[in-house]
Write a protein that holds these residues in place. Structure first.
Motif, PDB file in Angstrom:
ATOM      1  N   MET A  66       0.832  -1.319   0.029  1.00 36.18           N
ATOM      2  CA  MET A  66      -0.130   0.340  -0.095  1.00 36.18           C
ATOM      3  C   MET A  66       0.838   1.266   0.206  1.00 36.18           C
ATOM      4  N   ARG A  67       0.674   2.140  -1.000  1.00 38.77           N
ATOM      5  CA  ARG A  67       1.487   3.316  -0.964  1.00 38.77           C
ATOM      6  C   ARG A  67       0.616   4.402  -0.193  1.00 38.77           C
ATOM      7  N   VAL A  68       1.456   5.066   0.507  1.00 38.13           N
ATOM      8  CA  VAL A  68       1.053   5.959   1.529  1.00 38.13           C
ATOM      9  C   VAL A  68       1.531   7.465   1.215  1.00 38.13           C
ATOM     10  N   ALA A  69       0.802   8.626   0.856  1.00 35.25           N
ATOM     11  CA  ALA A  69       1.266   9.821   0.849  1.00 35.25           C
ATOM     12  C   ALA A  69       1.171  10.487   2.325  1.00 35.25           C
ATOM     13  N   VAL A  70       2.042  11.498   2.569  1.00 34.07           N
ATOM     14  CA  VAL A  70       1.960  11.985   3.897  1.00 34.07           C
ATOM     15  C   VAL A  70       1.627  13.613   3.798  1.00 34.07           C
ATOM     16  N   LEU A  71       0.811  13.823   4.590  1.00 27.47           N
ATOM     17  CA  LEU A  71       0.551  15.336   4.617  1.00 27.47           C
ATOM     18  C   LEU A  71       0.992  16.220   5.655  1.00 27.47           C
ATOM     19  N   GLY A  72       2.276  16.847   5.600  1.00 23.63           N
ATOM     20  CA  GLY A  72       3.066  17.552   6.527  1.00 23.63           C
ATOM     21  C   GLY A  72       4.302  16.904   6.745  1.00 23.63           C
ATOM     22  N   PHE A  73       5.376  17.592   7.197  1.00 23.56           N
ATOM     23  CA  PHE A  73       6.660  16.996   7.125  1.00 23.56           C
ATOM     24  C   PHE A  73       7.351  17.703   8.371  1.00 23.56           C
ATOM     25  N   GLY A  74       6.618  17.663   9.372  1.00 24.95           N
ATOM     26  CA  GLY A  74       6.937  18.180  10.973  1.00 24.95           C
ATOM     27  C   GLY A  74       7.707  17.048  11.663  1.00 24.95           C
ATOM     28  N   THR A  75       7.720  17.134  12.998  1.00 28.52           N
ATOM     29  CA  THR A  75       8.180  16.150  13.909  1.00 28.52           C
ATOM     30  C   THR A  75       7.606  14.760  13.578  1.00 28.52           C
ATOM     31  N   VAL A  76       6.361  14.963  13.720  1.00 34.17           N
ATOM     32  CA  VAL A  76       5.793  13.305  13.306  1.00 34.17           C
ATOM     33  C   VAL A  76       5.660  12.982  11.666  1.00 34.17           C
ATOM     34  N   GLY A  77       5.550  13.925  10.843  1.00 31.98           N
ATOM     35  CA  GLY A  77       5.736  13.551   9.332  1.00 31.98           C
ATOM     36  C   GLY A  77       7.040  13.161   9.067  1.00 31.98           C
ATOM     37  N   VAL A  78       8.190  13.478   9.649  1.00 29.96           N
ATOM     38  CA  VAL A  78       9.390  13.129   9.273  1.00 29.96           C
ATOM     39  C   VAL A  78       9.612  11.384   9.909  1.00 29.96           C
ATOM     40  N   GLY A  79       9.147  11.169  10.931  1.00 33.85           N
ATOM     41  CA  GLY A  79       9.123  10.089  11.541  1.00 33.85           C
ATOM     42  C   GLY A  79       7.947   8.773  10.913  1.00 33.85           C
ATOM     43  N   VAL A  80       6.861   9.338  10.312  1.00 35.46           N
ATOM     44  CA  VAL A  80       6.127   8.461   9.502  1.00 35.46           C
ATOM     45  C   VAL A  80       6.966   8.078   8.185  1.00 35.46           C
ATOM     46  N   TYR A  81       7.492   8.915   7.492  1.00 32.39           N
ATOM     47  CA  TYR A  81       8.182   8.742   6.233  1.00 32.39           C
ATOM     48  C   TYR A  81       9.222   7.975   6.406  1.00 32.39           C
ATOM     49  N   GLU A  82      10.047   7.979   7.670  1.00 32.16           N
ATOM     50  CA  GLU A  82      11.202   7.258   7.578  1.00 32.16           C
ATOM     51  C   GLU A  82      10.747   5.861   8.214  1.00 32.16           C
ATOM     52  N   MET A  83       9.635   5.685   8.917  1.00 35.96           N
ATOM     53  CA  MET A  83       9.065   4.235   9.189  1.00 35.96           C
ATOM     54  C   MET A  83       8.484   3.550   7.857  1.00 35.96           C
ATOM     55  N   LEU A  84       7.777   4.371   7.006  1.00 33.32           N
ATOM     56  CA  LEU A  84       7.396   4.026   5.730  1.00 33.32           C
ATOM     57  C   LEU A  84       8.496   3.304   4.902  1.00 33.32           C
ATOM     58  N   GLN A  85       9.456   4.004   4.731  1.00 35.00           N
ATOM     59  CA  GLN A  85      10.677   3.408   4.123  1.00 35.00           C
ATOM     60  C   GLN A  85      11.260   2.259   4.405  1.00 35.00           C
TER      61      GLN A  85
END
Ligand code: HSE
Length: 381
Positions: A1-20
């Motif tokens: 499942m491909r996930v777009a992230v809205l926002g790249f603050g404290t939590v957004g960076v964490g979500v992006y890294e975990m998705l990778q």
């Protein structure tokens, strides 16, 4: 499942890294507002995400009701699953988003919005299927817990403790939501809606920690108490109760062992008895882990936390009676039902007779409106 992230603050960076690093999930584009932080696969127009058939889900971690509500509605109409850590959004617009998600066959999950990394809402949503939830609540704000703990154990003053909580990424962009109790109130609103299908939206009471001082904390210590900010909820006739306030707990109470940014979320099931969940309630990776958990739930077929008939109600906070500690100008002590009082110059520290939660909160609002400076906390939890 491909996930777009809205926002790249404290939590957004964490979500992006975990998705990778995830197995069955893939990081998609990241929406960043023009002029804001740079990000990998950065886009600045939501349409690029909505029009991309490879994006299955949208994870919103921007915070605030607008434009998040607009973005959430558009994503759901486009048939994208929607998960969020945004308490303000779900408290204000969760009922509408739940309906929209169901109309479009898309998921709407928000476990990161209550308890950070603690899987409170998922547990509640499961428990309510087989048991009656009698009450729920606990320590639901990491920032204020960090501050109260630092004021007590490290003898920091209020400003120093708040600065540290901000530096560590626990506080909201506008920390007044944390210290006023509003953030914890939004979380208890969501928990009530999950457990009872009733989102309390009116008649809510919240007292934060804005008026606590280092002298108050020292006084509590001398009496063998620890102060924590607690959120409470439960059934109240046809409605629900929902309030937030500081509570003084006797040393040895489980909440006293909740340190730093940790949360302690609990519920009492009629059959299960008390269940307590503890973990980090704020911060980049704890909160990101809850977002990823919601995305995994979608893969396993769990799409919703609110039932179809979840509706708004006015909270009823008249039933519960408690004893309160109140520090206020001595001349105003007569406004309270005083059980005992300790005079300290022009200030008095009062212990009240039992009064309802609403009576205490309304009295404090009235005294403050007349210019009084005061702090209050329930005694004993
Ligand atoms: N500011 C929030 C807290 C973040 O301190 O609990 C997690 O919801």
């Amino acid at each position: 499942m491909r996930v777009a992230v809205l926002g790249f603050g404290t939590v957004g960076v964490g979500v992006y890294e975990m998705l990778q690093q995830a197995q069955e999930l893939e990081a998609g584009p990241v929406l960043v507002r023009p002029g804001k932080a740079d990000a990998p696969f950065k886009v600045t127009d939501l349409e690029q995400i909505l029009a991309d058939p490879r994006v299955d889900a949208v994870a919103e971690v921007m915070g605030g009701v607008e434009p998040a509500y607009q973005y959430a509605s558009a994503a759901l109409r486009a048939g994208k699953h929607f998960v969020t850590s945004n308490k303000a959004l779900v408290a204000a617009r969760g009922i509408e988003l739940n309906a929209l998600a169901r109309e479009n066959g898309a998921a709407f999950l928000f476990s990161a919005a209550c308890g950070g990394g603690v899987p409170f809402l998922h547990n509640l949503s499961l428990a309510r299927e087989s048991d009656e939830i009698l009450s729920l609540g606990g320590i639901l704000n990491g920032t204020t817990n960090y501050m109260l703990d630092a004021m007590q154990r490290l003898s920091l003053d209020y400003g120093e403790a708040l600065q540290d909580a901000q530096r560590l990424g626990y506080a909201e962009a506008d920390p007044s939501a944390d210290v006023s109790g509003m953030d914890a109130l939004r979380k208890i609103m969501l928990a009530c809606a999950v457990a009872y299908d009733k989102l309390p939206s009116d008649g809510l009471l919240n007292e934060g920690i804005e008026s606590i001082t280092a002298a108050d904390v020292a006084h509590f210590r001398s009496k063998g108490y620890t102060c924590r900010l607690l959120a409470r909820g439960g059934r109240a006739g046809e409605s629900v109760s929902a309030w937030v306030e500081p509570v003084l707990l006797r040393d040895g109470a489980p909440e006293c062992a909740v340190l730093e940014n940790y949360n302690m979320a609990s519920y009492e099931g009629k059959c299960s008895g008390p269940i307590v969940l503890m973990g980090q309630g704020a911060g980049r990776y704890p909160t990101a882990s809850a977002v990823l958990r919601d995305l995994s739930c979608i893969l396993h077929g769990k799409l919703y936390m609110f039932q179809v008939d979840c509706r708004r109600v006015a909270a009823d906070n008249n039933c519960k009676e408690q004893i309160y500690y109140v520090r206020l100008p001595a001349a105003l002590a007569g406004d309270l039902p005083v059980e005992s009082a300790e005079l300290d110059g022009d200030t008095v520290r009062v212990v009240t007779r039992p009064i309802s939660v609403s009576q205490m909160h309304v009295t404090a609002q009235r005294l403050r409106a007349a210019g009084a400076s005061l702090f209050f906390a329930a005694i004993g939890g």
